[in-house]
Write a protein that holds these residues in place. Sequence first.
Motif, PDB file in Angstrom:
ATOM      1  N   GLU A  62       1.060  -1.515  -0.057  1.00 19.66           N
ATOM      2  CA  GLU A  62       0.227  -0.210   0.001  1.00 19.66           C
ATOM      3  C   GLU A  62       0.782   1.174  -0.172  1.00 19.66           C
ATOM      4  OE1 GLU A  62      -3.995   1.383   1.021  1.00 19.66           O
ATOM      5  OE2 GLU A  62      -3.157  -0.529   0.138  1.00 19.66           O
ATOM      6  N   ASN A  63       0.719   1.929  -1.377  1.00 16.63           N
ATOM      7  CA  ASN A  63       1.813   3.020  -0.105  1.00 16.63           C
ATOM      8  C   ASN A  63       2.801   3.403  -1.009  1.00 16.63           C
ATOM      9  OD1 ASN A  63      -1.056   5.119  -1.185  1.00 16.63           O
ATOM     10  ND2 ASN A  63      -1.172   4.966   0.550  1.00 16.63           N
ATOM     11  N   ARG A  64       4.005   2.124  -1.335  1.00 13.95           N
ATOM     12  CA  ARG A  64       4.714   1.954  -1.002  1.00 13.95           C
ATOM     13  C   ARG A  64       5.301   2.104  -2.680  1.00 13.95           C
ATOM     14  NH1 ARG A  64       8.002  -3.411   0.744  1.00 13.95           N
ATOM     15  NH2 ARG A  64       9.943  -2.109   0.340  1.00 13.95           N
ATOM     16  N   VAL A  65       6.621   2.734  -3.020  1.00 13.32           N
ATOM     17  CA  VAL A  65       7.027   3.051  -4.117  1.00 13.32           C
ATOM     18  C   VAL A  65       8.270   3.036  -4.194  1.00 13.32           C
ATOM     19  CG1 VAL A  65       7.364   4.953  -5.306  1.00 13.32           C
ATOM     20  CG2 VAL A  65       5.383   5.328  -4.252  1.00 13.32           C
ATOM     21  N   LEU A  66       8.745   2.498  -5.110  1.00 17.02           N
ATOM     22  CA  LEU A  66       9.914   2.202  -5.605  1.00 17.02           C
ATOM     23  C   LEU A  66      11.109   3.616  -6.933  1.00 17.02           C
ATOM     24  CD1 LEU A  66      12.966   0.644  -5.199  1.00 17.02           C
ATOM     25  CD2 LEU A  66      12.483  -0.744  -7.126  1.00 17.02           C
ATOM     26  N   GLY A 103       3.050  12.459   1.587  1.00 17.36           N
ATOM     27  CA  GLY A 103       2.305  11.232   2.229  1.00 17.36           C
ATOM     28  C   GLY A 103       2.682   9.865   1.944  1.00 17.36           C
ATOM     29  N   LEU A 104       3.396   9.382   0.254  1.00 19.38           N
ATOM     30  CA  LEU A 104       3.988   7.797  -0.025  1.00 19.38           C
ATOM     31  C   LEU A 104       5.284   7.079   0.553  1.00 19.38           C
ATOM     32  CD1 LEU A 104       3.163   9.307  -3.273  1.00 19.38           C
ATOM     33  CD2 LEU A 104       1.666   7.595  -2.378  1.00 19.38           C
ATOM     34  N   SER A 105       5.147   6.472   0.803  1.00 17.24           N
ATOM     35  CA  SER A 105       6.374   5.529   1.320  1.00 17.24           C
ATOM     36  C   SER A 105       7.227   5.337  -0.110  1.00 17.24           C
ATOM     37  CB  SER A 105       5.770   4.387   1.924  1.00 17.24           C
ATOM     38  OG  SER A 105       7.106   3.381   1.758  1.00 17.24           O
ATOM     39  N   ALA A 106       8.882   5.970   0.377  1.00 13.57           N
ATOM     40  CA  ALA A 106       9.309   6.096  -1.065  1.00 13.57           C
ATOM     41  C   ALA A 106      11.142   4.976  -1.063  1.00 13.57           C
ATOM     42  CB  ALA A 106       9.577   7.252  -1.974  1.00 13.57           C
ATOM     43  N   ASP A 107      11.160   4.086  -1.161  1.00 18.32           N
ATOM     44  CA  ASP A 107      12.567   3.132  -1.218  1.00 18.32           C
ATOM     45  C   ASP A 107      13.394   3.738  -1.967  1.00 18.32           C
ATOM     46  OD1 ASP A 107      11.799   2.070   0.783  1.00 18.32           O
ATOM     47  OD2 ASP A 107      11.448   0.059   0.199  1.00 18.32           O
ATOM     48  N   ARG A 123      20.331  -3.034  -7.044  1.00 15.07           N
ATOM     49  CA  ARG A 123      20.817  -3.239  -4.870  1.00 15.07           C
ATOM     50  C   ARG A 123      18.522  -3.462  -4.932  1.00 15.07           C
ATOM     51  NH1 ARG A 123      23.311   0.479  -1.610  1.00 15.07           N
ATOM     52  NH2 ARG A 123      21.341  -0.376  -0.224  1.00 15.07           N
ATOM     53  N   ALA A 124      17.969  -2.839  -5.877  1.00 12.33           N
ATOM     54  CA  ALA A 124      16.853  -2.948  -5.828  1.00 12.33           C
ATOM     55  C   ALA A 124      15.848  -4.065  -5.166  1.00 12.33           C
ATOM     56  CB  ALA A 124      15.965  -2.578  -6.729  1.00 12.33           C
ATOM     57  N   GLY A 125      14.596  -4.717  -4.708  1.00  7.57           N
ATOM     58  CA  GLY A 125      14.716  -6.036  -4.911  1.00  7.57           C
ATOM     59  C   GLY A 125      13.420  -6.180  -5.154  1.00  7.57           C
ATOM     60  N   ASP A 126      12.313  -6.548  -4.857  1.00  7.76           N
ATOM     61  CA  ASP A 126      11.155  -7.329  -5.706  1.00  7.76           C
ATOM     62  C   ASP A 126      10.519  -6.299  -5.849  1.00  7.76           C
ATOM     63  OD1 ASP A 126       9.065  -9.531  -6.835  1.00  7.76           O
ATOM     64  OD2 ASP A 126       9.332  -9.892  -5.054  1.00  7.76           O
ATOM     65  N   VAL A 127      10.980  -6.064  -6.979  1.00  9.98           N
ATOM     66  CA  VAL A 127       8.980  -5.512  -7.752  1.00  9.98           C
ATOM     67  C   VAL A 127       7.740  -5.240  -6.867  1.00  9.98           C
ATOM     68  CG1 VAL A 127       7.980  -3.927  -9.991  1.00  9.98           C
ATOM     69  CG2 VAL A 127      10.210  -4.403 -10.085  1.00  9.98           C
ATOM     70  N   ARG A 128       7.647  -6.362  -6.613  1.00 11.58           N
ATOM     71  CA  ARG A 128       6.196  -6.827  -6.257  1.00 11.58           C
ATOM     72  C   ARG A 128       5.832  -6.565  -5.394  1.00 11.58           C
ATOM     73  NH1 ARG A 128       6.678 -12.777  -8.166  1.00 11.58           N
ATOM     74  NH2 ARG A 128       8.757 -12.628  -7.208  1.00 11.58           N
ATOM     75  N   ALA A 129       6.850  -6.216  -4.902  1.00 10.90           N
ATOM     76  CA  ALA A 129       6.438  -5.582  -3.020  1.00 10.90           C
ATOM     77  C   ALA A 129       6.193  -4.355  -3.402  1.00 10.90           C
ATOM     78  CB  ALA A 129       8.020  -5.328  -2.402  1.00 10.90           C
ATOM     79  N   TYR A 130       6.194  -3.440  -4.436  1.00  9.96           N
ATOM     80  CA  TYR A 130       5.615  -2.108  -4.847  1.00  9.96           C
ATOM     81  C   TYR A 130       4.674  -1.805  -5.139  1.00  9.96           C
ATOM     82  CZ  TYR A 130      10.724  -0.968  -3.379  1.00  9.96           C
ATOM     83  OH  TYR A 130      11.818  -1.539  -2.143  1.00  9.96           O
ATOM     84  N   ALA A 157       3.839  12.006  -7.716  1.00  8.83           N
ATOM     85  CA  ALA A 157       3.057  11.539  -6.174  1.00  8.83           C
ATOM     86  C   ALA A 157       1.295  11.934  -6.411  1.00  8.83           C
ATOM     87  CB  ALA A 157       3.683  12.884  -5.824  1.00  8.83           C
ATOM     88  N   ASP A 158       1.336  13.127  -6.795  1.00 12.42           N
ATOM     89  CA  ASP A 158      -0.527  13.477  -7.034  1.00 12.42           C
ATOM     90  C   ASP A 158      -1.445  11.650  -7.867  1.00 12.42           C
ATOM     91  OD1 ASP A 158      -0.019  15.780  -6.065  1.00 12.42           O
ATOM     92  OD2 ASP A 158      -0.493  17.312  -7.598  1.00 12.42           O
ATOM     93  N   ALA A 159      -0.435  11.647  -8.593  1.00 11.49           N
ATOM     94  CA  ALA A 159      -0.965  10.459  -9.851  1.00 11.49           C
ATOM     95  C   ALA A 159      -1.314   9.640  -8.759  1.00 11.49           C
ATOM     96  CB  ALA A 159      -0.633  10.312 -11.157  1.00 11.49           C
ATOM     97  N   LEU A 160      -0.662   8.740  -7.771  1.00  9.91           N
ATOM     98  CA  LEU A 160      -0.691   7.396  -6.602  1.00  9.91           C
ATOM     99  C   LEU A 160      -1.663   7.933  -5.568  1.00  9.91           C
ATOM    100  CD1 LEU A 160       3.244   7.014  -7.429  1.00  9.91           C
ATOM    101  CD2 LEU A 160       1.786   5.436  -8.348  1.00  9.91           C
ATOM    102  N   LYS A 161      -2.084   9.050  -5.770  1.00 11.22           N
ATOM    103  CA  LYS A 161      -2.489   9.956  -4.912  1.00 11.22           C
ATOM    104  C   LYS A 161      -4.193   9.796  -4.713  1.00 11.22           C
ATOM    105  CE  LYS A 161      -0.795  13.313  -2.969  1.00 11.22           C
ATOM    106  NZ  LYS A 161      -0.686  14.780  -2.422  1.00 11.22           N
TER     107      LYS A 161
END
Length: 168
Positions: free
Chosen positions: A2-6, A31-35, A41-48, A164-168
């Motif tokens: 939920e709301n996690r962005v890579l 207000g999004l969570s961004a890694d 080093r980026a992990g599994d895209v499916r987590a985002y 951010a606007d598109a994802l909110k």
Amino acid sequence: MENRVLVACGTKYGATAEIAERIGQVLRQAGLSADVLPAERAGDVRAYKAVVLGSAVYIGRWRKQAAAFLKANEKALAERPVWLFSTGPTGEGDPVALTQGWRFPKGLQPIADRIRPRDIALFHGSANVDKMNPIEKWMLKNVKVPSGDFRDWDAITAWATAIADALK
Ligand SMILES: Cc1cc2nc3c(=O)[nH]c(=O)nc-3n(C[C@H](O)[C@H](O)[C@H](O)COP(=O)(O)O)c2cc1C
């Protein structure tokens, strides 16, 4: 998820990593969570929920770590909102004019077509001659890339705000 962005990137001298950091900051402020991670080093895209992927451009190509990430994760990327960006042109004026119309590496375009990103941006880069090896210095002179930091933080912030606007 939920709301996690890579925000992943390929960089050689760090200018693109700083752009990725700024994008991450803007997303977090919204207000999004961004890694923010190097592509290798980026992990599994499916987590985002969504992915922003960028790379520095060297002789018309993305850094191999970013290109490999795009290729390896094509399927998962095609299933979520994706934004792509390149950083390269140095000098004043419109970045696409500085690259004579170049927007994205030709070799990666078929993958991008299948992923169908929401946008593909081209940002000014930063070429610091002091950090470069002799071959790069020679190439820089030949391709007439001016030395200096031409990154347009307002353009980068505006682009990230639209994400951010598109994802909110
Ligand atoms: C040898 C060399 C080749 C480059 N080739 C290109 C190019 O083809 N297109 C472009 O827009 N920028 C080119 N640049 C500029 C870089 O993409 C720019 O400096 C970028 O911001 C570097 O990012 P980084 O610090 O993340 O590696 C080149 C720079 C160097 C040193």
